[in-house]
Scaffold this motif. Structure first.
Motif, mmCIF file in Angstrom:
data_model
loop_
_atom_site.group_PDB
_atom_site.id
_atom_site.type_symbol
_atom_site.label_atom_id
_atom_site.label_comp_id
_atom_site.label_asym_id
_atom_site.label_seq_id
_atom_site.Cartn_x
_atom_site.Cartn_y
_atom_site.Cartn_z
ATOM 1 N N LYS A 86 0.837 -1.194 0.000
ATOM 2 C CA LYS A 86 0.000 0.000 0.000
ATOM 3 C C LYS A 86 0.872 1.243 0.000
ATOM 4 O O LYS A 86 1.722 1.419 0.882
ATOM 5 N N SER A 88 1.061 5.699 -0.892
ATOM 6 C CA SER A 88 0.331 6.942 -1.119
ATOM 7 C C SER A 88 1.292 7.975 -1.684
ATOM 8 O O SER A 88 2.477 7.984 -1.335
ATOM 9 N N ARG A 89 0.807 8.801 -2.575
ATOM 10 C CA ARG A 89 1.610 9.884 -3.135
ATOM 11 C C ARG A 89 1.683 11.023 -2.123
ATOM 12 O O ARG A 89 0.686 11.373 -1.489
#
Length: 321
Positions: A86, A88-89
């Protein structure tokens, strides 16, 4: 290999004021930004290398690992997603906080926060150390190394080696289990120490002069309880160093003279003659571990264990006997 180097670090602390003096007047970092809940330090021509944040815990906040550009960052993110990690940017606000062009955020199997970025900003002004010293060895080798503590080294090794692309340098079985990994010429940018607990054992910053280490040692000697591992020399990366307790409780290794390897030809091996040629009494080990380490070290000395001294070109004189 897409990851290039350890580019920045974040530390959580319950003693922000303690880090102000420790980072600048002891380690020699340059304090740049300081607000009510955090501070940032420089150690070279980059705008920011170490961030210390006020928190209700002490430990590692995040590790920042560098890639070349946006294309490599996208490739790296795609690899993680394919492996069902997982990610995230980083928001624009986070990128500005880290002083980078772009980044992605994810966690390793034991919960450590990792950030992979590109485009760490230049400072535009010369580095000014917090105490009189020669400076730090950074550049393509990154800012030093970080040593994580884990319950089981064998279980976390595949994540860093097989997925993230770290290469094995060497490993110990005694007097403790540890695995050392590299990304560039620095012998190791990351190590995993099997202690049964999740955390951080130490950070290492490498100075340009042996005298910088010796003078830091003098400063630590007059601060009771500061020294956690005495002055010594490692067998694998050949650094001359000591370890000082930080205001966050973990250790910082002040070192000089690290081995530069060739990542393309380096062959990993088991270090069987212990972690140090001499010195490095480890107060953090239990008594039986300390005694085992001393026996291994004495045996190495009796067997004539030696290594050349690694000095950066231009910073030495040859003395004829």
């Amino acid at each position: 290999m897409e990851l290039k180097a350890l580019g920045y670090l974040g530390v959580d602390t319950t003693d922000l004021d303690g880090w102000r003096a420790y980072g600048s007047r002891f380690l020699g970092l340059q304090l740049t930004d300081s607000v009510s809940d955090s501070m940032a330090f420089r150690m070279d021509d980059r705008r920011q290398r170490l961030t210390v944040s006020n928190a209700n815990r002490n430990g590692l906040g995040f590790m920042g690992w560098e890639v070349t550009d946006a294309l490599h960052l996208d490739r790296f993110a795609a690899r993680l997603e394919k492996a069902h990690v997982k990610i995230s940017r980083g928001s624009r606000a986070l990128c500005e906080q880290r002083q980078v062009r772009d980044l992605v955020v994810f966690a390793d199997p034991v919960g450590n926060r990792l950030e992979v970025y590109h485009g760490l900003a230049d400072a535009g002004t010369p580095f000014t150390p917090g105490r009189t010293m020669s400076g730090f060895r950074t550049g393509d080798m990154g800012i030093g190394h970080v040593v994580l503590t884990v319950p089981n080294a064998a279980q976390i090794l595949p994540f860093y080696r097989d997925l993230l692309g770290f290469r094995l340098s060497d490993y110990f079985e005694r007097p403790f289990k540890a695995v050392f990994m590299h990304l560039n010429q620095r012998h190791h940018s990351l190590a995993i120490l099997e202690t049964g607990e999740v955390g951080i054992h130490h950070l290492m910053f490498e100075t340009l002069s042996l005298d910088d280490v010796g003078q830091a040692y003098d400063l630590a000697l007059v601060d009771e309880g500061r020294i956690a591992t005495t002055l010594g020399r490692h067998t694998n990366d050949q650094v001359v160093s000591f370890y000082a307790k930080s205001p966050s409780g973990f250790l910082v290794e002040c070192g000089w003279g690290g081995l530069a390897i060739n990542p393309e030809t380096w062959q990993p091996y088991e270090v069987v003659h212990g972690p140090s040629f001499w010195g490095h009494d480890r107060n953090w080990l239990p008594p039986e571990g300390q005694e085992d380490a001393r026996r291994i070290r004495m045996a190495a000395a009796q067997n004539g264990a030696r290594a050349n001294v690694n000095v950066i070109e231009g910073l030495f004189n040859v003395t004829k006997c």
